[in-house]
Design a protein around this motif. Structure first.
Motif, PDB file in Angstrom:
ATOM      1  N   ALA A   7      13.352 -12.457 -18.543  1.00 17.65           N
ATOM      2  CA  ALA A   7      11.880 -12.506 -18.516  1.00 17.65           C
ATOM      3  C   ALA A   7      11.385 -11.266 -19.242  1.00 17.65           C
ATOM      4  O   ALA A   7      11.477 -10.148 -18.732  1.00 17.65           O
ATOM      5  CB  ALA A   7      11.377 -12.525 -17.073  1.00 17.65           C
ATOM      6  N   ASP A  57       6.245 -19.252 -20.845  1.00 25.35           N
ATOM      7  CA  ASP A  57       5.759 -19.297 -19.458  1.00 25.35           C
ATOM      8  C   ASP A  57       4.250 -19.119 -19.448  1.00 25.35           C
ATOM      9  O   ASP A  57       3.746 -18.019 -19.256  1.00 25.35           O
ATOM     10  CB  ASP A  57       6.452 -18.186 -18.656  1.00 25.35           C
ATOM     11  CG  ASP A  57       6.034 -18.189 -17.200  1.00 25.35           C
ATOM     12  OD1 ASP A  57       5.298 -19.110 -16.785  1.00 25.35           O
ATOM     13  OD2 ASP A  57       6.457 -17.269 -16.471  1.00 25.35           O
ATOM     14  N   LYS A  59       2.422 -21.186 -17.415  1.00 29.49           N
ATOM     15  CA  LYS A  59       1.992 -21.764 -16.126  1.00 29.49           C
ATOM     16  C   LYS A  59       0.804 -22.698 -16.333  1.00 29.49           C
ATOM     17  O   LYS A  59      -0.242 -22.562 -15.685  1.00 29.49           O
ATOM     18  CB  LYS A  59       1.619 -20.667 -15.119  1.00 29.49           C
ATOM     19  CG  LYS A  59       2.696 -19.634 -14.869  1.00 29.49           C
ATOM     20  CD  LYS A  59       3.385 -19.836 -13.554  1.00 29.49           C
ATOM     21  CE  LYS A  59       4.618 -18.977 -13.383  1.00 29.49           C
ATOM     22  NZ  LYS A  59       4.677 -17.681 -14.012  1.00 29.49           N
ATOM     23  N   GLU A 112       7.246 -23.968  -6.244  1.00 30.63           N
ATOM     24  CA  GLU A 112       6.695 -22.945  -5.350  1.00 30.63           C
ATOM     25  C   GLU A 112       7.102 -21.595  -5.907  1.00 30.63           C
ATOM     26  O   GLU A 112       8.032 -21.516  -6.704  1.00 30.63           O
ATOM     27  CB  GLU A 112       7.199 -23.123  -3.920  1.00 30.63           C
ATOM     28  CG  GLU A 112       8.696 -22.911  -3.778  1.00 30.63           C
ATOM     29  CD  GLU A 112       9.226 -23.488  -2.477  1.00 30.63           C
ATOM     30  OE1 GLU A 112       8.940 -24.652  -2.157  1.00 30.63           O
ATOM     31  OE2 GLU A 112       9.923 -22.755  -1.764  1.00 30.63           O
ATOM     32  N   VAL A 142      11.082 -24.599 -11.500  1.00 28.71           N
ATOM     33  CA  VAL A 142      11.139 -23.162 -11.220  1.00 28.71           C
ATOM     34  C   VAL A 142      11.056 -23.007  -9.706  1.00 28.71           C
ATOM     35  O   VAL A 142      10.095 -23.464  -9.089  1.00 28.71           O
ATOM     36  CB  VAL A 142       9.961 -22.414 -11.888  1.00 28.71           C
ATOM     37  CG1 VAL A 142      10.061 -20.914 -11.614  1.00 28.71           C
ATOM     38  CG2 VAL A 142       9.926 -22.680 -13.392  1.00 28.71           C
ATOM     39  N   PRO A 167      13.413 -17.389 -10.557  1.00 33.83           N
ATOM     40  CA  PRO A 167      13.004 -15.987 -10.677  1.00 33.83           C
ATOM     41  C   PRO A 167      12.965 -15.302  -9.314  1.00 33.83           C
ATOM     42  O   PRO A 167      12.866 -15.969  -8.274  1.00 33.83           O
ATOM     43  CB  PRO A 167      11.587 -16.091 -11.247  1.00 33.83           C
ATOM     44  CG  PRO A 167      11.059 -17.376 -10.672  1.00 33.83           C
ATOM     45  CD  PRO A 167      12.253 -18.279 -10.430  1.00 33.83           C
ATOM     46  N   VAL A 169      15.069 -12.342  -8.833  1.00 36.34           N
ATOM     47  CA  VAL A 169      16.314 -11.578  -8.690  1.00 36.34           C
ATOM     48  C   VAL A 169      16.047 -10.106  -8.998  1.00 36.34           C
ATOM     49  O   VAL A 169      15.312  -9.774  -9.924  1.00 36.34           O
ATOM     50  CB  VAL A 169      17.376 -12.123  -9.674  1.00 36.34           C
ATOM     51  CG1 VAL A 169      18.550 -11.168  -9.826  1.00 36.34           C
ATOM     52  CG2 VAL A 169      17.853 -13.498  -9.210  1.00 36.34           C
ATOM     53  N   ALA A 171      14.252  -6.974  -8.838  1.00 34.15           N
ATOM     54  CA  ALA A 171      13.019  -6.290  -8.457  1.00 34.15           C
ATOM     55  C   ALA A 171      12.318  -6.946  -7.262  1.00 34.15           C
ATOM     56  O   ALA A 171      11.705  -6.263  -6.446  1.00 34.15           O
ATOM     57  CB  ALA A 171      12.066  -6.239  -9.655  1.00 34.15           C
ATOM     58  N   ILE A 188      16.326 -16.078 -13.476  1.00 37.99           N
ATOM     59  CA  ILE A 188      15.397 -15.435 -14.411  1.00 37.99           C
ATOM     60  C   ILE A 188      15.284 -13.976 -13.991  1.00 37.99           C
ATOM     61  O   ILE A 188      14.949 -13.696 -12.835  1.00 37.99           O
ATOM     62  CB  ILE A 188      13.998 -16.090 -14.346  1.00 37.99           C
ATOM     63  CG1 ILE A 188      14.073 -17.575 -14.718  1.00 37.99           C
ATOM     64  CG2 ILE A 188      13.013 -15.342 -15.247  1.00 37.99           C
ATOM     65  CD1 ILE A 188      12.764 -18.334 -14.502  1.00 37.99           C
ATOM     66  N   VAL A 189      15.590 -13.058 -14.891  1.00 41.83           N
ATOM     67  CA  VAL A 189      15.553 -11.634 -14.534  1.00 41.83           C
ATOM     68  C   VAL A 189      14.685 -10.868 -15.520  1.00 41.83           C
ATOM     69  O   VAL A 189      14.893 -10.955 -16.729  1.00 41.83           O
ATOM     70  CB  VAL A 189      16.971 -11.010 -14.522  1.00 41.83           C
ATOM     71  CG1 VAL A 189      16.909  -9.587 -13.977  1.00 41.83           C
ATOM     72  CG2 VAL A 189      17.934 -11.857 -13.718  1.00 41.83           C
ATOM     73  N   ARG A 191      12.343  -7.215 -14.730  1.00 39.93           N
ATOM     74  CA  ARG A 191      12.342  -5.756 -14.622  1.00 39.93           C
ATOM     75  C   ARG A 191      13.728  -5.142 -14.495  1.00 39.93           C
ATOM     76  O   ARG A 191      13.984  -4.078 -15.062  1.00 39.93           O
ATOM     77  CB  ARG A 191      11.464  -5.320 -13.436  1.00 39.93           C
ATOM     78  CG  ARG A 191       9.986  -5.426 -13.726  1.00 39.93           C
ATOM     79  CD  ARG A 191       9.158  -5.376 -12.459  1.00 39.93           C
ATOM     80  NE  ARG A 191       9.230  -6.630 -11.709  1.00 39.93           N
ATOM     81  CZ  ARG A 191       8.594  -6.845 -10.551  1.00 39.93           C
ATOM     82  NH1 ARG A 191       7.876  -5.885 -10.007  1.00 39.93           N
ATOM     83  NH2 ARG A 191       8.688  -8.018  -9.956  1.00 39.93           N
ATOM     84  N   TYR A 194      14.726  -5.215 -18.280  1.00 37.96           N
ATOM     85  CA  TYR A 194      13.964  -4.522 -19.333  1.00 37.96           C
ATOM     86  C   TYR A 194      13.524  -3.118 -18.943  1.00 37.96           C
ATOM     87  O   TYR A 194      13.166  -2.329 -19.808  1.00 37.96           O
ATOM     88  CB  TYR A 194      12.793  -5.380 -19.848  1.00 37.96           C
ATOM     89  CG  TYR A 194      11.636  -5.638 -18.913  1.00 37.96           C
ATOM     90  CD1 TYR A 194      10.716  -4.636 -18.592  1.00 37.96           C
ATOM     91  CD2 TYR A 194      11.434  -6.900 -18.387  1.00 37.96           C
ATOM     92  CE1 TYR A 194       9.650  -4.882 -17.750  1.00 37.96           C
ATOM     93  CE2 TYR A 194      10.364  -7.164 -17.541  1.00 37.96           C
ATOM     94  CZ  TYR A 194       9.475  -6.152 -17.228  1.00 37.96           C
ATOM     95  OH  TYR A 194       8.427  -6.407 -16.390  1.00 37.96           O
TER      96      TYR A 194
HETATM   97  P1  BMP Z   1      10.960  -9.783 -12.409  1.00 34.97           P
HETATM   98  O1  BMP Z   1      12.467 -10.018 -12.483  1.00 34.97           O
HETATM   99  O2  BMP Z   1      10.535  -8.567 -13.146  1.00 34.97           O
HETATM  100  O3  BMP Z   1      10.439  -9.867 -11.008  1.00 34.97           O
HETATM  101  O4  BMP Z   1      10.277 -10.980 -13.248  1.00 34.97           O
HETATM  102  C1  BMP Z   1      10.229 -12.305 -12.796  1.00 34.97           C
HETATM  103  C2  BMP Z   1       9.552 -13.161 -13.821  1.00 34.97           C
HETATM  104  O5  BMP Z   1       9.453 -14.500 -13.339  1.00 34.97           O
HETATM  105  C3  BMP Z   1       8.122 -12.735 -14.158  1.00 34.97           C
HETATM  106  O6  BMP Z   1       7.874 -13.101 -15.513  1.00 34.97           O
HETATM  107  C4  BMP Z   1       7.284 -13.608 -13.238  1.00 34.97           C
HETATM  108  O7  BMP Z   1       5.997 -13.833 -13.773  1.00 34.97           O
HETATM  109  C5  BMP Z   1       8.089 -14.896 -13.209  1.00 34.97           C
HETATM  110  N1  BMP Z   1       7.948 -15.721 -11.984  1.00 34.97           N
HETATM  111  C6  BMP Z   1       8.211 -15.180 -10.738  1.00 34.97           C
HETATM  112  O8  BMP Z   1       8.561 -14.009 -10.594  1.00 34.97           O
HETATM  113  N2  BMP Z   1       8.079 -15.985  -9.630  1.00 34.97           N
HETATM  114  C7  BMP Z   1       7.723 -17.300  -9.708  1.00 34.97           C
HETATM  115  O9  BMP Z   1       7.654 -17.961  -8.695  1.00 34.97           O
HETATM  116  C8  BMP Z   1       7.462 -17.839 -10.971  1.00 34.97           C
HETATM  117  C9  BMP Z   1       7.596 -17.037 -12.098  1.00 34.97           C
HETATM  118  O10 BMP Z   1       7.396 -17.548 -13.289  1.00 34.97           O
END
Ligand code: BMP
Length: 218
Positions: A7, A57, A59, A112, A142, A167, A169, A171, A188-189, A191, A194
């Motif tokens: 991500a 993404d 949404k 969700e 997702v 997503p 994982v 952070a 999906i990872v 922070r 990056y």
């Molecule tokens: P991070 O690993 O930094 O928390 O990023 C997660 C990514 O997934 C971000 O782009 C966020 O917008 C997206 N996301 C999420 O975290 N939860 C959801 O339920 C749906 C998402 O798209």
């Protein structure tokens, strides 16, 4: 297959391109959303697609006609898939899937969300959206890595037909191998990769953790 999607929520073009290149060996796709596109322009999608398939993404959550117009722009920009919200209903989702199939591209539906507020709409909303996405012929869903038990429940409902990307994982507290074990296909990872001193090492470590499995047993 690394089972991982980056991500890329940075706002600088050079940084985005560098990270994508550095981690490309360890990720199967790059997810690009509002932070990067609003900061750098839609052209970043085609630039990044040199390194990996791009999941846009946005949404998408509007009436069918507006969804159609948005998805056309997204696929014209070179994205390989788009993420849309499921709560707007079947006709709105159908519009996205129609456009995607015209372009030979894919739609992922959010059933969700992974953050604490996402828990306000679990059963039966998540299940209903997951079922609708499967019936509509979406490519994937997702679903939250912060709640592997929900991924498991959703997987049981939809069977093996849809790809689950997950997503939350790092952070947000989720563990990659746990949600893969619960039935997700890709994590999906953002922070954790990056923002790391070495995004490449961070991606390598998560890939290794997935490979090893929940108790390091694989
Ligand atoms: P991070 O690993 O930094 O928390 O990023 C997660 C990514 O997934 C971000 O782009 C966020 O917008 C997206 N996301 C999420 O975290 N939860 C959801 O339920 C749906 C998402 O798209």
């Amino acid at each position: 297959k690394s089972c991982m999607i980056l991500a890329l929520d940075v706002s600088d073009r050079e940084e985005a391109l560098k990270i994508a290149e550095d981690v490309s060996e360890f990720v199967d796709a790059v997810k690009v959303g509002y932070p990067l596109v609003l900061a750098t322009g839609l052209g970043i999608i085609r630039e990044l697609s040199e390194f990996a398939p791009i999941i846009a993404d946005f949404k998408v959550a509007d009436i069918p006609n507006t969804n159609r117009l948005i998805c056309e722009q997204v696929f014209e920009a070179g994205a390989d898939a788009v993420i849309v919200q499921g709560f707007t209903g079947r006709d709105s989702l159908d519009a996205c899937i129609e456009v995607a199939s015209e372009y030979g591209k894919d739609v992922f539906v959010v059933s969700e969300m992974s953050h604490p507020g996402g828990a306000e709409f679990l059963q039966p909303v998540g299940e209903t959206i997951a079922r609708m996405a499967a019936q509509a012929g979406a490519f994937g869903l997702v679903a939250p890595a912060t709640r592997p038990e929900r991924v498991k429940a959703i997987r049981e409902i939809i069977g093996d037909k849809l790809t689950i990307i997950s997503p939350g994982v790092g952070a947000q507290g989720g563990k990659a191998s746990d949600v893969i074990a619960a039935g997700a296909d890709w994590v999906i990872v953002g922070r954790s990769i990056y923002r790391a001193d070495s995004p490449r090492e961070a991606a390598r470590e998560i890939a290794a953790e997935i490979e090893a499995g929940p108790n390091g047993e694989n």
